[in-house]
Structures are given as structure tokens and as C-alpha cells.
Design an enzyme around this catalytic site. Structure first.
Site, PDB file in Angstrom:
ATOM      1  N   ARG A   1       8.069 -14.876 -65.362  1.00 35.60           N
ATOM      2  CA  ARG A   1       8.976 -15.352 -64.296  1.00 35.60           C
ATOM      3  C   ARG A   1       8.158 -15.883 -63.119  1.00 35.60           C
ATOM      4  O   ARG A   1       7.824 -15.123 -62.197  1.00 35.60           O
ATOM      5  CB  ARG A   1       9.856 -14.192 -63.831  1.00 35.60           C
ATOM      6  CG  ARG A   1      10.822 -13.627 -64.874  1.00 35.60           C
ATOM      7  CD  ARG A   1      12.092 -14.491 -64.975  1.00 35.60           C
ATOM      8  NE  ARG A   1      12.736 -14.724 -63.699  1.00 35.60           N
ATOM      9  CZ  ARG A   1      13.679 -13.951 -63.172  1.00 35.60           C
ATOM     10  NH1 ARG A   1      14.085 -12.884 -63.815  1.00 35.60           N
ATOM     11  NH2 ARG A   1      14.225 -14.249 -62.001  1.00 35.60           N
TER      12      ARG A   1
ATOM     13  N   LYS B   1      -6.158  -4.167 -76.599  1.00 30.18           N
ATOM     14  CA  LYS B   1      -6.694  -3.263 -77.647  1.00 30.18           C
ATOM     15  C   LYS B   1      -5.783  -3.180 -78.860  1.00 30.18           C
ATOM     16  O   LYS B   1      -6.265  -3.104 -79.996  1.00 30.18           O
ATOM     17  CB  LYS B   1      -6.942  -1.873 -77.075  1.00 30.18           C
ATOM     18  CG  LYS B   1      -5.699  -1.178 -76.577  1.00 30.18           C
ATOM     19  CD  LYS B   1      -5.927  -0.520 -75.258  1.00 30.18           C
ATOM     20  CE  LYS B   1      -4.616  -0.361 -74.535  1.00 30.18           C
ATOM     21  NZ  LYS B   1      -4.694  -0.392 -73.129  1.00 30.18           N
TER      22      LYS B   1
ATOM     23  N   VAL C   1     -11.557  -1.495 -74.195  1.00 27.36           N
ATOM     24  CA  VAL C   1     -11.858  -0.067 -74.369  1.00 27.36           C
ATOM     25  C   VAL C   1     -12.574   0.451 -73.128  1.00 27.36           C
ATOM     26  O   VAL C   1     -13.604  -0.090 -72.720  1.00 27.36           O
ATOM     27  CB  VAL C   1     -12.765   0.173 -75.607  1.00 27.36           C
ATOM     28  CG1 VAL C   1     -13.021   1.666 -75.798  1.00 27.36           C
ATOM     29  CG2 VAL C   1     -12.151  -0.421 -76.866  1.00 27.36           C
TER      30      VAL C   1
ATOM     31  N   ILE D   1     -16.109   0.556 -67.964  1.00 28.59           N
ATOM     32  CA  ILE D   1     -17.360   1.086 -68.522  1.00 28.59           C
ATOM     33  C   ILE D   1     -17.986   0.064 -69.474  1.00 28.59           C
ATOM     34  O   ILE D   1     -17.357  -0.340 -70.455  1.00 28.59           O
ATOM     35  CB  ILE D   1     -17.119   2.400 -69.298  1.00 28.59           C
ATOM     36  CG1 ILE D   1     -16.371   3.416 -68.430  1.00 28.59           C
ATOM     37  CG2 ILE D   1     -18.430   2.976 -69.789  1.00 28.59           C
ATOM     38  CD1 ILE D   1     -15.963   4.678 -69.174  1.00 28.59           C
TER      39      ILE D   1
ATOM     40  N   GLU E   1       2.687   6.676 -67.496  1.00 25.83           N
ATOM     41  CA  GLU E   1       3.659   5.578 -67.519  1.00 25.83           C
ATOM     42  C   GLU E   1       5.071   6.137 -67.639  1.00 25.83           C
ATOM     43  O   GLU E   1       5.260   7.265 -68.101  1.00 25.83           O
ATOM     44  CB  GLU E   1       3.405   4.700 -68.755  1.00 25.83           C
ATOM     45  CG  GLU E   1       2.027   4.121 -68.862  1.00 25.83           C
ATOM     46  CD  GLU E   1       1.874   2.827 -68.087  1.00 25.83           C
ATOM     47  OE1 GLU E   1       2.888   2.294 -67.609  1.00 25.83           O
ATOM     48  OE2 GLU E   1       0.723   2.374 -67.958  1.00 25.83           O
TER      49      GLU E   1
ATOM     50  N   LYS F   1      -8.325   2.069 -79.611  1.00 29.12           N
ATOM     51  CA  LYS F   1      -9.691   1.999 -79.063  1.00 29.12           C
ATOM     52  C   LYS F   1     -10.700   2.550 -80.083  1.00 29.12           C
ATOM     53  O   LYS F   1     -11.806   2.014 -80.226  1.00 29.12           O
ATOM     54  CB  LYS F   1      -9.752   2.768 -77.747  1.00 29.12           C
ATOM     55  CG  LYS F   1      -8.927   2.085 -76.641  1.00 29.12           C
ATOM     56  CD  LYS F   1      -8.715   2.998 -75.444  1.00 29.12           C
ATOM     57  CE  LYS F   1      -7.941   2.296 -74.343  1.00 29.12           C
ATOM     58  NZ  LYS F   1      -7.514   3.201 -73.263  1.00 29.12           N
TER      59      LYS F   1
HETATM   60  N1  HSE Z   1      -3.083   3.876 -70.632  1.00 29.54           N
HETATM   61  C1  HSE Z   1      -4.500   3.929 -70.724  1.00 29.54           C
HETATM   62  C2  HSE Z   1      -5.006   5.269 -70.229  1.00 29.54           C
HETATM   63  C3  HSE Z   1      -5.200   2.866 -69.913  1.00 29.54           C
HETATM   64  O1  HSE Z   1      -4.237   6.151 -69.854  1.00 29.54           O
HETATM   65  O2  HSE Z   1      -6.209   5.444 -70.235  1.00 29.54           O
HETATM   66  C4  HSE Z   1      -5.285   1.557 -70.598  1.00 29.54           C
HETATM   67  O3  HSE Z   1      -5.938   1.613 -71.813  1.00 29.54           O
END
Ligand code: HSE
Length: 435
Positions: free
Chosen positions: A51, A108, A135, A139, A193, A208
Site C-alpha cells: 500500500r 529464511k 540467519v 551476526i 509476535e 535457519k
Molecule cells: N522471529 C525471529 C526470532 C527473528 O524471534 O528470533 C527473525 O528470524
């Protein structure tokens, strides 16, 4: 010719959320610095978002909702993908690669399922595919595996690659609270989340792990090859049992070479909760941080630590890739290609050697220990340590095993749970970091 006079490397950005916004900001604010490092200006020429009207903060002339056209535009040299998910992104990135655009992605899930297809498309067009941000965020990990350790033989990659689950387990360890309560708190504080499934059920870590194993062992490993268990079944009893023995619980991604008795080499790739000694380097990694421990024949032990998520840290990895792609374009070369020559078989979890920690509440009467020990012996599982503490009419019995095939350990635990003398199986967890 000075750097500024060179033709710019023209970048299209797909997605402009937390990470994309940071990439766009840094590309603008650090334009001179990045140009000096890349050898040519790195110029943002288009941003695809669902959007455009929702992004008043971005240069309006760059915005489009038509990602499919942007990725094949003659005005674009490199596509940076920060949307995530598999479709429609897979189709856009394949189209970009086939149209001769290099791709930088943090996706990923897509790489874990489709990196062979994407790599082949990149090779066919003679362009780059970089994915450091996929990943462990900031880092530097994939480049060391792909390049710095390319002359070594990696035997194991083991790490905390999901910050959400590490935050929850760290909190359970320090407060003694249960899983649901701690997850609710993590959501309230913004550490989890709204839909935490991908994290807590181990899908994120499994993607990962597939990427790490593919690079470490020069073998194509997909998410479907990864044995996956999340943290939803980890209880406060597990953490308490771990604490009693000087251990803690972590969700680890474990990728290792395994040799069978007949000398056949395979790889085991798995994500599950484990007990590790508090003295282990990974035990001290708390909160939302990531850390990955690598063992290689010549290098020995290596440890990578830092922020595994977030706008700034992930943008750092994306920009590092973008500078690498730009340098390759300026100098006329290409970055490392997919290396899958070893094609090692992936070992089923049941045949993978693991160690178990089993904590039981048992009747405190003669012969109980012998009965429990007999079940281990019946399944060919060797006991490494036994610890007993008396209560009133029950005893708390902790058994730690030597390495045995995971299926044999599982069958042992199933049978022990059915013994009349066993009142409760308090905790069953795999043990790592002690061999
Ligand atoms: N949701 C992932 C975490 C971060 O909690 O590490 C993104 O890969």
C-alpha cells in the site's frame, strides 16, 4: 574514474517494514560512505510495498505496488527482498534472477525450501544470491561458513537462532514461571509476535537450521529434512530439574556430522529443547540474543554472538550483502556459489545419537531402581549417572544416559512411564554440551 563518476548500482527494495525502512534510511544517509566502500554509488531506484499510500515517510516517486514489474525493470541491477514468506516472493525472485538481477534476501523460509532453485537461477544468469540476514540477524555467520571456513571441515553447528524462544526460556529459568504465563508476558512486552507459532513451534529455527546445515556440510538440506520440536511442552518442572543438576534449558538448532558403525557419513539436523550445563557458552546467552557455536577440524571451536533480529541489526547484514554485490559488479566478478557437492544423506531423528535426562517420581521401595535400570538395559541404553533424593513415600530419581539412538531412548521412556512403581515422569529432555 572516481567512485562518484561510475554508473550507480541501482537497487530495488521489496518490502519496507522495520528492516526495509532501516535499509532505505541507511542507503540514503550513508550514501557517500557506501559508495566509497562499494566502488560505485549504490542508489535506491524503487520500493515495492503493498500500500504505497501507507508510506508518507518514503520518497513517493520511488514507491510502487507492482513488485512483479519492478524486479525485471531495465532500471534495476539488484533486488533486495525483505517481505518474507514463500509465494509470491519466490516467483518475483526467480524472475529477477532470470532477468540478470542479483538478489539479496533475508527470507529464511524461502531459502530453506527453495535455495537450490534460486541458486541454479543465479548461476544460469551469472548473478549473485546473498542472504546473510536470513540467519541470526546482524551476526556475521553465513559468510564465515561459506567463505572463511571453506578450507576446513565443519563437524558441528549448534546454536540459539530464535530470540523469541530464548527470551521465553530465559524468563522461565529466572522466574520459575510456566510456559503459557511467560509467553503471555513476552507478548505483552513485545518480545513475541501476535501470532508466535513460527517461533515457539520451532519453524523459524528449523528454516535457519536447514540453511546452516546446507552451508556447513556442502549438502542440500531443506526445512522438511529438519526434525523440529518447539518449546510449548517445556514446563517449569523441566527448568527446575535442569537447575538441580546445574543445567538450563535452551531451544537449539543442531547440525552435525554423524558416522555410522560402517563408516557411512550423514548429517543430523534438528531443532528441539535441550538441557545444557550452565558452564556451556550457550547457557549464558539470555533474552533475545542469538549465539552459534561452530566446531571444525582445523579451526577448533568458534562462537558467534549478537543480535539476531530487529531493524538495525538485520539491516546491517543486508547492507553488508549489498556492498558485496556492488563490489562484485564494479570489479566484474561473482560471489561464492552454492556448494552442494558432498550431498550427504540426512539421518532420521530416530537413528540420531542423543542423550536423555529423565526425571521420575517413583515408589521408594526395594527393587525400583533395578526395574527402571532394566528397561534402559532392555533397549540397549547405557546409563551415565543416577541421582536419587528421598521424599516421604516416594523418591525422586534422575537418570542421565550415554549416547544412544533417539528412537531407543524414546521407547525406553515410553516403557518406564508404564511401570507401576513410576508415579510420574516429571521431565524428559535431551542433553547436549557434555561430550
Ligand atoms: N522471529 C525471529 C526470532 C527473528 O524471534 O528470533 C527473525 O528470524
Amino acid at each position: 574514474m572516481s567512485t562518484k563518476d561510475r554508473s550507480p548500482i541501482r537497487v530495488a527494495l521489496l518490502g519496507c517494514g522495520t528492516v526495509g525502512g532501516e535499509v532505505a534510511r541507511l542507503l540514503t544517509e550513508q550514501a557517500d560512505e557506501l559508495a566509497a566502500r562499494a566502488g560505485a554509488p549504490v542508489k535506491l531506484v524503487g520500493i515495492a510495498v503493498r500500500r504505497p499510500d501507507k508510506h508518507p515517510e518514503l520518497p513517493q516517486e520511488l514507491l510502487t505496488s507492482d513488485a512483479a514489474s519492478l524486479v525485471v525493470s531495465d532500471e534495476v541491477d539488484v533486488v533486495v527482498e525483505l517481505i518474507g514468506g514463500i509465494e509470491p516472493v519466490r516467483g518475483w525472485l526467480l524472475a529477477a534472477l532470470r532477468a540478470g538481477k542479483s538478489v539479496v534476501t533475508a527470507n529464511k523460509a524461502l531459502l530453506a525450501d527453495h535455495s537450490a532453485e534460486l541458486s541454479e537461477a543465479a548461476d544460469a544468469s551469472g548473478v549473485d544470491l546473498y542472504f546473510e540476514a536470513a540467519v541470526a540477524g546482524a551476526i556475521p555467520l553465513l559468510r564465515p561458513l561459506r567463505e572463511s571456513l571453506a578450507g576446513d571441515r565443519i563437524t558441528r553447528v549448534m546454536g540459539i537462532v530464535n530470540g523469541t524462544t530464548n527470551y521465553i526460556l530465559s524468563a522461565m529459568d529466572s522466574t520459575g514461571a510456566g510456559y503459557s504465563e511467560t509467553l503471555d508476558e513476552a507478548s505483552r512486552l513485545g518480545y513475541a509476535e501476535a501470532d508466535p507459532t513460527a517461533d515457539v513451534d520451532g519453524y523459524d529455527a528449523a528454516s535457519k537450521a536447514a540453511i546452516l546445515a546446507s552451508l556447513a556440510f556442502h549438502t542440500r538440506v531443506t526445512a522438511g529434512d529438519v526434525h523440529r520440536e518447539g518449546i510449548a511442552d517445556v514446563t517449569s518442572s523441566d527448568l527446575a530439574a535442569a537447575k538441580l543438576l546445574g543445567r538450563t534449558v535452551k531451544l537449539l538448532a543442531i547440525c552435525e556430522r554423524v558416522n555410522s558403525d560402517d563408516g557411512v557419513e550423514s548429517v543430523s539436523v534438528r531443532v528441539h529443547p535441550v538441557m545444557i550445563p550452565r558452564s556451556h557458552q550457550l547457557a549464558g546467552v539470555n533474552g533475545a540474543f542469538n549465539a552459534v557455536y561452530v566446531e571444525a577440524d582445523a579451526a577448533g571451536e568458534l562462537m558467534f554472538y549478537g543480535q539476531g533480529a530487529g531493524g538495525g541489526p538485520t539491516a546491517s547484514a543486508v547492507l553488508g550483502d549489498l556492498v558485496a554485490v556492488a563490489r562484485n559488479k564494479v570489479l566484474g566478478g561473482l560471489g561464492p556459489r552454492e556448494s552442494a557437492h558432498a550431498a550427504l544423506p540426512v539421518r532420521p531423528m530416530g537413528q540420531t545419537p542423543t542423550r536423555y535426562h529423565v526425571s521420575l517420581d517413583v515408589a521408594d521401595i526395594a527393587g525400583v531402581l533395578a526395574q527402571v535400570a532394566q528397561v534402559f538395559a532392555d533397549h540397549g541404553v547405557s546409563i551415565a549417572a543416577v541421582r536419587q533424593r528421598d521424599r516421604h513415600s516416594t523418591a525422586s530419581l534422575v537418570v542421565v544416559t550415554h549416547l544412544a539412538p533417539d528412537a531407543a531412548l524414546q521407547a525406553t521412556v515410553d516403557e518406564i512411564a508404564k511401570l507401576d512403581v513410576v508415579h510420574e515422569v516429571v521431565s524428559v529432555m535431551r542433553v547436549e554440551g557434555e561430550d
